[in-house]
Enzyme design. Structure first.
Site, PDB file in Angstrom:
ATOM      1  CD  GLU A 505      43.268  35.835  40.843  1.00  0.00           C
ATOM      2  OE1 GLU A 505      43.959  36.584  40.143  1.00  0.00           O
ATOM      3  OE2 GLU A 505      43.620  34.686  41.170  1.00  0.00           O
ATOM      4  CD  GLU A 598      42.110  31.274  38.752  1.00  0.00           C
ATOM      5  OE1 GLU A 598      43.335  31.475  38.670  1.00  0.00           O
ATOM      6  OE2 GLU A 598      41.254  32.125  38.453  1.00  0.00           O
TER       7      GLU A 598
END
Ligand code: GAL
Length: 906
Positions: A505, A598
């Site tokens: 991220e 995720e």
């Protein structure tokens, strides 16, 4: 004795001596430096020495903010001040900088030499004695309340500040011609090492393993002293990072000509049950002052489950002759075909075969180095149509994300604690681990190889843009190549690793072409280290039509795959909303495998059930809707998530609707220290399928029902002790690997129901609570499949203790994990018991830590007194080194019969 006999005896003695010297010279030795360390940490508020790695931006204030869903911001540029030491540290990474013109030279001078702590004569008798691995923060106490220097994000433990470790080193006079290194498996963070008063090097990033060459600073035959300075800033992490020398340190001695650090690479091609083509490369370092020619020979053996060679050699790589100039490296390569290879197999296979390649470096018949490379042979293909294919078999990734801490033991790595984490995950049906978001202790990868887990190894949580004020974006510009190469070079021979992650991220998702250009630079560096495996990034923001996903081999999505804030209960929330992005990525990249790196980010507290229960399949948590911000507990009906998350049920449904997705990794497998979303006043996360102490939350059984469909099982929730709910609606949910189930309350059927398509639990929403017995019969394809009974318990009577292993090694390292339950007369756990328990121990062991899995609990981990949390507590016992016998662990509480368990230390 006549003269000639004497001469002969003398000659023989001399010869033996020379031979011994030659043998000693030949062997690379590696000794862990476990004991003998002295430790000093500046007190809070005390001004530490000014031996800083680099200037830092001012970032005081608390770190309560939980940055998980935050948009990363720009890097802070700081002008390096005078007197900083980084120019002495950067050369430690030179072996990982490909372009020689970019390598740095240690400046002249010797900063810090006047500082007492680095000097041999300094008297450290008053310092604390510690053994490694050591995490200085884990004993606490926890910072409590708002506005503390370390907030919930970093786990409320005193990780911040500067500390020193000192240790004496024995270097024999006979080692005078050797190269001598200190190998650190991991230091948190900004480690710098002085040897006999001279700054030798260091490594700022806290998660990589690193080596410093101390040959020229040691005095063989003399007294040697090392001093390590650690500087761990507050506001430097989104989770608990631990603090100090938290992994092993090794003293490595080699001949000046030796296999370079992590200097071998085994590649297996054309792998089948019949044969495998092995290509082997070895990098030789010549630390001597003369050029030389060397013979490199490698022999391959099969190993047993403990890693020991078995049987005769299975293959020999033809000896290669290689010239290595003074003070430089060169590589030799060779190939061999192994017939009928024993393939490394992932779970659920039970045998995970490995080999070892033994490389010998010789010169004129004299052995200079013997180096072992454990490896595995397996065929891994990422295929956009099929997904992951291992040894020809389609393999769905049933993975979880794992942080590096070990709960109450903190970051100080312990092999048994890590193995226990993996065992509990394996029983759930999990077959893959993402090392989020940093390289793990090297022993963890030995375990994943040995136990058959597939691994995604990952290096960075951020690049140039920061997530917290003082995170590793500060060093990224100068260390990106070294850190990226260090992880890959260390780990690339592990058969369990199938995928590399080079960013989680990252803020560069938001910088369009610029971000993609940086990603390209990094992936090119990485492919130079390992061209055999694919590379991925975790993208929670980048969309299919943006430049970033073009760069990666495997599309890695965080949360957006199953949609973000994309279910009825999430309407109206602030933040990004997005429908499931799997289809868009699939359309844009038909040739790339897609993985959910995720998913979920569901939250719950084990054994806490709140009413009313949400009747859909996924809901954001808030007060009155699965959450209670006063008690800081989250309902264990396991339907609740952070704002950007999705329940396990919703994730399974989305995956089922997008079968081209090759699987994914749940956030998270175990609870971990720090990041206690949604309650920043707590100490540890709520995300785990398993709580911090290792007790299973209800959704453990949801995953098991889907990931081990062949295992007949059923699990009922909630518990059935609700004296205040008699006659009230108390929904009963069931997870089962069957497809249908009938529920009975006190013998009366509440109906037989089928599991609907895209649903992963069976619900009886209108059950009116009555004490007694819930009985469940599960069916599969119309046949009885599993049975489960849940009863209202009797009154609390006793404490019941059970050890996970009743015999442990008396090596000062091995652990027994003891579960303590508050039970009724029949031994059933009282599901809401919160009794205060007192623990004591007799015999050759010690209680290292206790826990109960309650994220809101602020009792320091070493405490021998702890409340049960919903019936359970955990005591972690370590055997003392070299002391055998029976360890007796006792638990007591007011008004109930105490309990005892014996553990044999052997
Ligand atoms: C993700 C992040 C993880 C963790 C998780 C749950 O966005 O990558 O590191 O923070 O959210 O909050």
């Amino acid at each position: 004795m006549n003269f000639s006999i004497l001469k002969c005896a003398l000659f023989c003695a001399l010869l033996t001596c020379l031979l011994n010297a030659n043998i000693a010279f030949a062997q690379t030795t590696r000794h862990p430096l476990t004991n003998g360390w002295k430790f000093y940490k500046y007190a809070e508020g005390e001004r530490p020495d000014s031996l800083i790695y680099d200037a830092r931006p001012d970032a005081n204030g608390n770190s309560d903010g939980i940055a998980a869903d935050a948009k990363p911001t720009e890097a802070v540029k700081i002008a390096a001040a005078k007197g900083i030491l980084k120019y002495y540290i950067l050369p430690t990474g030179n072996a990982f900088v490909k372009d020689e013109s970019k390598r740095t030279t240690r400046p002249d001078g010797n900063p810090g030499n006047n500082f007492p702590f680095v000097q041999n004569t300094f008297n450290d008798a008053g310092w604390q004695s510690v053994t490694l691995p050591h995490d200085w923060a884990i004993k606490g106490p926890f910072y409590q309340g708002p506005g503390t220097i370390i907030g919930g994000g970093m786990g409320r433990l005193p990780v911040q500040g500067v500390a020193w470790y000192r240790r004496k080193l024995d270097i024999a006079a006979a080692d005078a011609r050797k190269s001598i290194f200190l190998d650190f498996d991991g230091t948190m963070s900004y480690a710098m090492v002085w040897v006999n008063g001279t700054l030798a090097g260091g490594w700022p990033y806290g998660y990589n393993s690193w080596r410093v060459d101390i040959t020229k600073y040691v005095v063989p035959g003399g007294k040697n002293q090392i001093a390590v300075r650690i500087d761990n800033p507050a506001n430097s992490s989104r989770w608990y990072p631990g603090a100090g020398i938290y992994r092993k340190v090794w003293l490595t001695k080699t001949s000046p000509v030796h296999v370079a650090q992590w200097g071998t690479f085994v590649k297996a091609d054309a792998v089948s049950a019949k044969s495998a083509k092995i290509s082997f490369s070895t990098t030789i370092s010549n630390d001597s002052k003369t050029d030389g020619n060397y013979i490199v020979k490698t022999t391959i053996y099969l190993t047993d489950a403990s890693g020991n060679k078995t049987g005769a050699a299975v293959a020999n790589i033809a000896p290669a002759s290689i010239a290595v100039k003074a003070s430089s490296n060169n590589s030799a390569t060779g190939n061999v075909t192994i017939a009928n290879p024993k393939l490394w197999q992932p779970l659920p296979a039970k045998i995970h075969s490995k080999y070892v390649a033994v490389t010998t470096v010789t010169n004129g018949g004299k052995t200079l180095d013997v180096y072992e490379t454990p490896f595995g042979i397996r065929d891994v293909k990422f295929d956009a149509k099929t997904g992951l294919v291992v040894n020809g078999v389609k393999t769905l990734i049933k993975g979880v994300n794992q942080h590096s801490d070990l709960g109450a033991l903190g970051m100080a790595f312990n092999r048994r604690a890590a193995e226990r984490q993996l065992e509990i995950l394996r029983d759930m049906g999990c077959n893959a681990i993402r090392m989020s978001h940093n390289p793990p202790d090297p022993q963890l990868l030995e375990l994943t190889d040995k136990m058959g887990f597939l691994v995604m190894d990952e290096v960075f949580d951020g690049w140039e843009r920061k997530k917290t004020a003082l995170d590793f974006h500060l060093i990224f510009p100068e260390w990106q190549e070294q850190d990226l190469r260090a992880m890959i070079r260390r780990d690339k021979n592990h058969p369990s690793i199938i995928l590399w992650g080079f960013g989680n991220e990252v803020g560069e998702q938001y910088t369009d072409k610029e971000g993609a250009a940086l990603a390209t630079r990094l992936i090119n560096i990485a492919k130079d280290e390992d061209p055999t495996r694919p590379y991925t990034l975790s993208m929670n923001y980048a969309k299919a039509d943006m430049p970033l996903p073009q760069v990666v081999d495997v599309i890695g999505l965080n949360y957006q795959g199953e949609g973000i804030r994309n279910a009825p209960a999430y309407a109206g929330l602030q933040g990004i909303t997005a429908p499931p992005s799997f289809p868009a990525f699939h359309a844009k990249f038909p040739d790339k495998v897609i993985l959910s790196l995720e998913n979920a980010a569901a939250v719950s507290s084990r054994g806490e059930y709140m009413f009313p229960v949400y009747d859909g399949d996924s809901s954001p948590i808030k007060d009155g809707q699965g959450g209670d911000s006063k008690t800081r507990q989250v309902s264990a009906y396991d339907l609740y998530t952070v704002d950007f998350g999705s329940s396990a049920d919703k994730v399974f449904a989305t995956m089922a609707k997008h079968p081209f997705v090759a699987g994914g990794f749940v956030w998270s497998g175990w609870d971990y220290l720090g990041e206690p979303t949604p309650y920043s006043l707590s100490r540890s996360s709520y995300f785990g399928i398993i709580d911090l102490a290792g007790f299973k939350k209800d959704r453990y059984y949801l995953y098991q029902s889907q990931w081990r469909p062949e295992l007949p099982m059923a699990h009922i929730l909630p518990h059935w002790n609700w004296p205040n709910r008699i006659g009230e609606t108390t929904p009963v949910h069931v997870f089962t690997s069957g497809d249908e189930a009938e529920l009975f309350l006190n013998g009366k059927s509440l109906g037989r129901k089928k599991m609907a398509q895209y649903e992963y639990r069976i619900r009886w929403n209108d059950v009116k609570y009555q004490p007694g017995e819930l009985k469940l019969i599960a069916y599969k394809n119309g046949k009885k499949w599993a049975e489960e009974i849940l009863k209202t318990t009797g009154a609390p009577q006793k404490l019941s203790l059970a050890a996970d292993r009743s015999t442990i090694k008396a090596d000062g390292d091995d652990l027994s994990f003891i579960t303590v339950r508050v039970a009724d007369a029949d031994g059933s756990t009282i599901p809401s018991a919160k009794n205060v328990l007192n623990f004591s121990i007799e015999g050759p062991g010690e209680i290292v830590a206790t826990d109960n899995g309650d994220a809101a609990n602020m009792v320091p981990f070493p405490s021998h007194q702890r409340e049960a949390f919903n019936g359970y507590a955990l005591v972690i016992v370590r055997a003392k080194a070299g002391k055998t016998g029976i360890i007796k662990v006792k638990a007591e509480t007011d008004g109930l019969a105490g309990g005892v368990v014996m553990v044999n230390a052997k």
